[in-house]
Design a protein around this motif. Structure first.
Motif, PDB file in Angstrom:
ATOM      1  N   ARG A 128       0.623  -1.441   0.193  1.00 26.16           N
ATOM      2  CA  ARG A 128      -0.249  -0.027   0.002  1.00 26.16           C
ATOM      3  C   ARG A 128       0.810   1.150  -0.191  1.00 26.16           C
ATOM      4  NH1 ARG A 128      -1.633   3.799   3.532  1.00 26.16           N
ATOM      5  NH2 ARG A 128      -3.855   4.812   2.718  1.00 26.16           N
ATOM      6  N   ALA A 129       1.832   1.480   1.062  1.00 31.74           N
ATOM      7  CA  ALA A 129       2.574   2.593   1.211  1.00 31.74           C
ATOM      8  C   ALA A 129       3.282   2.515  -0.145  1.00 31.74           C
ATOM      9  CB  ALA A 129       4.425   2.409   2.133  1.00 31.74           C
ATOM     10  N   GLN A 130       3.791   1.619  -0.910  1.00 30.81           N
ATOM     11  CA  GLN A 130       4.651   2.160  -2.660  1.00 30.81           C
ATOM     12  C   GLN A 130       3.627   2.305  -3.395  1.00 30.81           C
ATOM     13  OE1 GLN A 130       6.027  -2.173  -2.981  1.00 30.81           O
ATOM     14  NE2 GLN A 130       7.738  -2.063  -1.882  1.00 30.81           N
ATOM     15  N   TRP A 131       2.186   1.759  -3.599  1.00 30.43           N
ATOM     16  CA  TRP A 131       0.978   2.395  -4.078  1.00 30.43           C
ATOM     17  C   TRP A 131       1.073   3.457  -3.970  1.00 30.43           C
ATOM     18  CZ3 TRP A 131      -1.426   1.428  -8.990  1.00 30.43           C
ATOM     19  CH2 TRP A 131      -2.616   1.844  -9.282  1.00 30.43           C
ATOM     20  N   GLN A 132       0.964   4.124  -2.505  1.00 32.67           N
ATOM     21  CA  GLN A 132       0.669   5.606  -2.411  1.00 32.67           C
ATOM     22  C   GLN A 132       2.059   6.142  -3.009  1.00 32.67           C
ATOM     23  OE1 GLN A 132      -2.782   5.342  -2.016  1.00 32.67           O
ATOM     24  NE2 GLN A 132      -2.483   6.611  -0.444  1.00 32.67           N
ATOM     25  N   ASP A 133       3.375   5.668  -3.246  1.00 31.69           N
ATOM     26  CA  ASP A 133       4.391   6.682  -3.332  1.00 31.69           C
ATOM     27  C   ASP A 133       4.527   6.767  -5.246  1.00 31.69           C
ATOM     28  OD1 ASP A 133       5.147   7.332  -0.391  1.00 31.69           O
ATOM     29  OD2 ASP A 133       5.951   5.481   0.011  1.00 31.69           O
ATOM     30  N   GLN A 134       3.612   5.706  -5.026  1.00 32.45           N
ATOM     31  CA  GLN A 134       3.894   6.039  -7.227  1.00 32.45           C
ATOM     32  C   GLN A 134       5.437   4.822  -7.384  1.00 32.45           C
ATOM     33  OE1 GLN A 134       2.696   8.848  -8.965  1.00 32.45           O
ATOM     34  NE2 GLN A 134       0.899   9.581  -7.936  1.00 32.45           N
ATOM     35  N   ASP A 135       4.956   3.795  -6.098  1.00 33.29           N
ATOM     36  CA  ASP A 135       6.647   3.044  -6.721  1.00 33.29           C
ATOM     37  C   ASP A 135       6.401   2.596  -8.471  1.00 33.29           C
ATOM     38  OD1 ASP A 135       8.269   0.231  -6.580  1.00 33.29           O
ATOM     39  OD2 ASP A 135       9.023   1.690  -4.921  1.00 33.29           O
ATOM     40  N   GLU A 136       7.647   2.580  -8.693  1.00 34.47           N
ATOM     41  CA  GLU A 136       7.613   1.834 -10.215  1.00 34.47           C
ATOM     42  C   GLU A 136       7.285   0.391 -10.647  1.00 34.47           C
ATOM     43  OE1 GLU A 136      12.371   1.569 -11.645  1.00 34.47           O
ATOM     44  OE2 GLU A 136      12.168   3.232 -11.529  1.00 34.47           O
ATOM     45  N   ARG A 137       7.515  -0.506  -8.908  1.00 36.92           N
ATOM     46  CA  ARG A 137       6.721  -1.365  -9.026  1.00 36.92           C
ATOM     47  C   ARG A 137       5.323  -1.930  -9.438  1.00 36.92           C
ATOM     48  NH1 ARG A 137       7.038  -5.670  -4.192  1.00 36.92           N
ATOM     49  NH2 ARG A 137       5.186  -7.343  -4.930  1.00 36.92           N
ATOM     50  N   PHE A 138       4.830  -0.941  -9.122  1.00 38.22           N
ATOM     51  CA  PHE A 138       3.069  -0.470 -10.439  1.00 38.22           C
ATOM     52  C   PHE A 138       3.307  -0.420 -11.004  1.00 38.22           C
ATOM     53  CE2 PHE A 138       3.104  -1.172  -5.013  1.00 38.22           C
ATOM     54  CZ  PHE A 138       2.163  -2.390  -5.620  1.00 38.22           C
ATOM     55  N   GLY A 139       4.161   0.301 -12.225  1.00 37.25           N
ATOM     56  CA  GLY A 139       3.782   1.214 -13.069  1.00 37.25           C
ATOM     57  C   GLY A 139       3.202   2.299 -13.676  1.00 37.25           C
ATOM     58  N   GLU A 140       2.905   2.882 -14.287  1.00 35.63           N
ATOM     59  CA  GLU A 140       1.818   4.132 -14.610  1.00 35.63           C
ATOM     60  C   GLU A 140       0.654   3.951 -14.641  1.00 35.63           C
ATOM     61  OE1 GLU A 140       1.859   7.917 -18.109  1.00 35.63           O
ATOM     62  OE2 GLU A 140       3.415   7.114 -17.112  1.00 35.63           O
ATOM     63  N   VAL A 141       0.230   4.034 -14.320  1.00 28.17           N
ATOM     64  CA  VAL A 141      -1.429   3.644 -14.620  1.00 28.17           C
ATOM     65  C   VAL A 141      -1.832   4.179 -15.400  1.00 28.17           C
ATOM     66  CG1 VAL A 141      -4.348   3.470 -13.574  1.00 28.17           C
ATOM     67  CG2 VAL A 141      -1.964   3.223 -11.859  1.00 28.17           C
TER      68      VAL A 141
END
Length: 171
Positions: A128-141
């Protein structure tokens, strides 16, 4: 969009895996099933499925029953491994559309929350923290209207793993 074929009264579009004699051209690294099922009013379809998979039916539109259970728009119906058929019935006067999803159950207990799957509460918290920080793990939406959707706050208690499903009829 994948080509459609007819099974009984249903129109089926297989976008992952294989169903009703149709195979998706999409390569997967694990066995999966994904299909759009369109049912005209008052129609029923029984689909043969892999009994080693767990399956879900997600209703997009219409008045649908899955395995005899009524679904509302956005409801996800679950069928544990051990069943070799999924039966869908459109009880309404308008067409129904649903997704049939399936795959083998994970061999370990998992924690699922919002869009995250992990092994522990702490992993979900980190994701959740990585998502909130826009970590590249989740790519660009891309293509989402407006700003990126924030993850909801975590619940006050600790998230617990779900138990692995037991096939119907198993002890």
């Amino acid at each position: 969009m994948p080509p459609a074929h007819t099974t009984g009264d249903a129109t089926v579009r297989v976008f992952l895996g294989e169903l009703a004699g149709d195979r998706s051209p999409v390569a997967t690294f694990t066995p999966l099933l994904g299909a759009q099922i369109d049912l005209p009013p008052h129609a029923t379809v029984a689909l043969d499925v892999d009994p080693s998979f767990e399956h879900g039916v997600l209703l997009d539109q219409g008045d649908l029953r899955a395995g005899g259970d009524a679904l509302g728009i956005g409801d996800l119906w679950y069928q544990s491994p051990g069943c070799d058929r999924v039966e869908l019935t459109n009880r309404g006067d308008t067409p129904a559309r649903a997704l049939l999803l399936g795959g083998p159950p994970f061999g370990e207990e998992l924690v699922m929350w919002w869009n995250f799957v992990g092994r522990t509460h702490d992993e979900i918290e980190a994701f959740r923290a990585q998502w909130q920080d826009q970590d590249e793990r989740f790519g660009e939406v891309a293509g989402y209207p407006g700003t990126r959707l924030p993850a909801p706050p975590l619940p006050n208690g600790r998230l617990r793993p779900r138990r692995n499903p037991t096939p119907r009829g198993a002890p």
